[in-house]
Design an enzyme around this catalytic site. Sequence first.
Site, PDB file in Angstrom:
ATOM      1  N   LYS A  22     111.577  29.861  64.699  1.00 62.74           N
ATOM      2  CA  LYS A  22     110.338  29.688  65.475  1.00 62.74           C
ATOM      3  C   LYS A  22     110.070  28.210  65.741  1.00 62.74           C
ATOM      4  CE  LYS A  22     106.111  29.586  63.370  1.00 62.74           C
ATOM      5  NZ  LYS A  22     105.311  28.425  63.829  1.00 62.74           N
ATOM      6  N   ASN A  23     110.156  27.402  64.683  1.00 68.41           N
ATOM      7  CA  ASN A  23     109.775  25.993  64.828  1.00 68.41           C
ATOM      8  C   ASN A  23     110.784  25.174  65.627  1.00 68.41           C
ATOM      9  OD1 ASN A  23     107.479  26.560  63.452  1.00 68.41           O
ATOM     10  ND2 ASN A  23     108.035  25.467  61.574  1.00 68.41           N
ATOM     11  N   ARG A  93      98.682  25.937  67.337  1.00 68.04           N
ATOM     12  CA  ARG A  93      98.562  24.491  67.312  1.00 68.04           C
ATOM     13  C   ARG A  93      99.738  23.793  67.990  1.00 68.04           C
ATOM     14  NH1 ARG A  93      97.030  19.903  64.371  1.00 68.04           N
ATOM     15  NH2 ARG A  93      98.929  18.779  63.944  1.00 68.04           N
ATOM     16  N   CYS A 117      91.768  24.062  61.432  1.00 65.58           N
ATOM     17  CA  CYS A 117      92.820  24.992  61.080  1.00 65.58           C
ATOM     18  C   CYS A 117      92.633  25.433  59.654  1.00 65.58           C
ATOM     19  CB  CYS A 117      94.155  24.289  61.252  1.00 65.58           C
ATOM     20  SG  CYS A 117      95.503  25.234  60.578  1.00 65.58           S
ATOM     21  N   ARG A 122      94.478  18.671  60.052  1.00 66.27           N
ATOM     22  CA  ARG A 122      95.623  18.587  60.945  1.00 66.27           C
ATOM     23  C   ARG A 122      95.328  17.932  62.292  1.00 66.27           C
ATOM     24  NH1 ARG A 122      98.868  23.864  61.160  1.00 66.27           N
ATOM     25  NH2 ARG A 122     100.602  22.442  61.354  1.00 66.27           N
ATOM     26  N   ASP A 306     106.321  25.280  53.937  1.00 65.68           N
ATOM     27  CA  ASP A 306     106.333  26.651  54.472  1.00 65.68           C
ATOM     28  C   ASP A 306     106.958  27.662  53.499  1.00 65.68           C
ATOM     29  OD1 ASP A 306     105.072  25.785  56.744  1.00 65.68           O
ATOM     30  OD2 ASP A 306     106.830  25.890  58.050  1.00 65.68           O
ATOM     31  N   VAL A 328     101.710  18.272  51.452  1.00 68.93           N
ATOM     32  CA  VAL A 328     101.771  18.081  52.908  1.00 68.93           C
ATOM     33  C   VAL A 328     100.438  18.436  53.571  1.00 68.93           C
ATOM     34  CG1 VAL A 328     102.957  18.756  55.036  1.00 68.93           C
ATOM     35  CG2 VAL A 328     104.262  18.493  52.922  1.00 68.93           C
ATOM     36  N   ARG A 398     103.052  36.183  64.250  1.00 73.84           N
ATOM     37  CA  ARG A 398     103.258  34.895  64.918  1.00 73.84           C
ATOM     38  C   ARG A 398     104.596  34.283  64.516  1.00 73.84           C
ATOM     39  NH1 ARG A 398      99.459  30.931  63.244  1.00 73.84           N
ATOM     40  NH2 ARG A 398     100.817  29.758  64.578  1.00 73.84           N
TER      41      ARG A 398
HETATM   42  C1  UD1 Z   1     105.161  21.623  61.487  1.00 71.78           C
HETATM   43  C2  UD1 Z   1     105.585  23.064  61.440  1.00 71.78           C
HETATM   44  C3  UD1 Z   1     104.899  23.778  60.281  1.00 71.78           C
HETATM   45  C4  UD1 Z   1     105.129  23.033  58.974  1.00 71.78           C
HETATM   46  C5  UD1 Z   1     104.777  21.557  59.119  1.00 71.78           C
HETATM   47  C6  UD1 Z   1     105.165  20.728  57.905  1.00 71.78           C
HETATM   48  C7  UD1 Z   1     106.023  23.551  63.776  1.00 71.78           C
HETATM   49  C8  UD1 Z   1     105.613  24.272  65.002  1.00 71.78           C
HETATM   50  N1  UD1 Z   1     105.225  23.704  62.702  1.00 71.78           N
HETATM   51  O1  UD1 Z   1     103.753  21.604  61.744  1.00 71.78           O
HETATM   52  O2  UD1 Z   1     105.445  25.096  60.183  1.00 71.78           O
HETATM   53  O3  UD1 Z   1     104.313  23.584  57.969  1.00 71.78           O
HETATM   54  O4  UD1 Z   1     105.460  20.989  60.259  1.00 71.78           O
HETATM   55  O5  UD1 Z   1     106.506  20.892  57.622  1.00 71.78           O
HETATM   56  O6  UD1 Z   1     107.050  22.908  63.732  1.00 71.78           O
HETATM   57  N2  UD1 Z   1      99.134  14.728  60.594  1.00 71.78           N
HETATM   58  C9  UD1 Z   1      98.216  13.741  60.904  1.00 71.78           C
HETATM   59  N3  UD1 Z   1      98.155  13.272  62.189  1.00 71.78           N
HETATM   60  C10 UD1 Z   1      98.962  13.741  63.185  1.00 71.78           C
HETATM   61  C11 UD1 Z   1      99.899  14.748  62.861  1.00 71.78           C
HETATM   62  C12 UD1 Z   1      99.963  15.231  61.549  1.00 71.78           C
HETATM   63  O7  UD1 Z   1      97.470  13.285  60.050  1.00 71.78           O
HETATM   64  O8  UD1 Z   1      98.867  13.282  64.334  1.00 71.78           O
HETATM   65  C13 UD1 Z   1      99.217  15.261  59.202  1.00 71.78           C
HETATM   66  C14 UD1 Z   1      98.830  16.728  59.083  1.00 71.78           C
HETATM   67  O9  UD1 Z   1      97.440  16.893  58.960  1.00 71.78           O
HETATM   68  C15 UD1 Z   1      99.589  17.144  57.839  1.00 71.78           C
HETATM   69  C16 UD1 Z   1     100.867  16.289  57.900  1.00 71.78           C
HETATM   70  O10 UD1 Z   1     100.579  15.220  58.790  1.00 71.78           O
HETATM   71  O11 UD1 Z   1      98.861  16.836  56.684  1.00 71.78           O
HETATM   72  C17 UD1 Z   1     102.109  17.017  58.376  1.00 71.78           C
HETATM   73  O12 UD1 Z   1     101.806  17.709  59.580  1.00 71.78           O
HETATM   74  P1  UD1 Z   1     102.877  17.954  60.717  1.00 71.78           P
HETATM   75  O13 UD1 Z   1     104.265  17.608  60.242  1.00 71.78           O
HETATM   76  O14 UD1 Z   1     102.405  17.298  61.968  1.00 71.78           O
HETATM   77  O15 UD1 Z   1     102.803  19.521  60.909  1.00 71.78           O
HETATM   78  P2  UD1 Z   1     103.063  20.265  62.252  1.00 71.78           P
HETATM   79  O16 UD1 Z   1     104.039  19.474  63.065  1.00 71.78           O
HETATM   80  O17 UD1 Z   1     101.784  20.687  62.878  1.00 71.78           O
END
Ligand code: UD1
Length: 430
Positions: A22-23, A93, A117, A122, A306, A328, A398
């Site tokens: 999926k990701n 998201r 969320c 996030r 995950d 995380v 999902r």
């Molecule tokens: C992706 C995965 C999700 C997985 C996560 C962590 C997809 C579609 N989803 O989510 O399944 O659980 O990686 O491995 O690939 N953060 C900020 N600012 C930002 C972006 C992120 O502070 O602009 C923080 C988030 O709040 C979180 C951390 O960084 O605490 C990691 O988030 P992130 O790696 O961005 O997760 P996703 O990419 O949304």
Amino acid sequence: MDLLRIEGGPPLNGVVRASGAKNATLPVMASALLIDEPLFVENVPHLEDVTTTNVLLAHMGVSVTIGDYMVVEADASTITQCVAPYDLVKTMRASILVLGPLLARHGEAEVSLPGGCAIGARPVDIHLRGLEAMGAEIRVEGGYVKARCARLQGARIPMDMVTVTGTENLMMAATLADGVTVLENAAREPEVIDLANCLIAMGAEISGAGTSTITIRGKKQLHGARHRVCPDRIETGTFLVAGAASRGCVKVTHTDPSLIDVVLAKLAAAGAEVTQGNDWVQVDMHGRRPRSVDVRTSPYPGFPTDMQAQFCVLNAVADGVGMVTETVFENRFMHVSELERMGAKIRQEGHTVRVTGIEQLTGAPVMATDLRASASLVIAGLIADGTTDVRRIYHIDRGYECIEEKMAQLGGIIRRLPDRAPVTARGVSV
Ligand code: UD1
């Protein structure tokens, strides 16, 4: 709305096939916005999030064709608008992934903010700061990110946190920028590498994907391509944990065990015999009860967040005490209170839960709260004594393709039934 009714008990035994990730699929589908020729994507899982992505692309005028088995064709030459509306973004998201490609290819984008969320705040500040560093003008107005630019300019972008979709968004944007972009502290997840491979097939020049420094030399334009998404390492891990927690023997095929080394090491520490080939992996407990393992999540190649909820369930029935620490996301223990309803002995202390294993969980009605938490409740139901109804399974749909069919293939007794109970709230998550 449906529920999953599970009769727990027998060990899970057998062979199951992993779906495409999926990701990996979501960013690859979004990358179709970078070109005006067709992108053929193979090994696409049939999931609610993929459908949402297709609907989102179609809303912008992209022609999306579901072809032969697990192949989707997206052709963005027909694009009519660069808007991702709230109604679609709120359920997923990862919709934010269209921002970078739209801006790079069309010079404008309007994407609803994903909002709060269930598993934490996030934000998307790192995505936005990176695009600004490349010359984009960004305003946040009425819940929408409104971005425009002439042509994005290559830039050095240090990121203060490791973000998977942030890295992907900026990497896609940089492929059409003028000059060289260097992403520092980039995410190293296999899905980032998968996206880079797709972009390279489209003509992009990218080096360093899979390391924490990714360099992209922008091109004037990219072209159509064909890409096969990598196997789903989280789905693979989920079935293996189900096998281990049930004291059974589960083999997952069409996968890549090298993507889950750290998960396999934990399963071995829990007492499983782990065997693997290039594209399969098997976990065999030989009927034994698992031993507790300590787990601490971190970005790849660390232990995946995950997979955290699934290991809480494993520890709930293991011999000993296991500490599970989440680093995380700030609020990713919603499954704990549901597992307690099934008899699990879990105590939360900040970002850590202490799980004291018991011989057997007891079936109970439970509620899915986010995607991976839902999977952990399904595993819990399969190993519990008695009946478990898992409600709000739209979270599972999902991210897990045919979970009840696949678990049934392993001998699990699980059925999807219409749920007549009233629903009071609906959350979104990863
Ligand atoms: C992706 C995965 C999700 C997985 C996560 C962590 C997809 C579609 N989803 O989510 O399944 O659980 O990686 O491995 O690939 N953060 C900020 N600012 C930002 C972006 C992120 O502070 O602009 C923080 C988030 O709040 C979180 C951390 O960084 O605490 C990691 O988030 P992130 O790696 O961005 O997760 P996703 O990419 O949304």
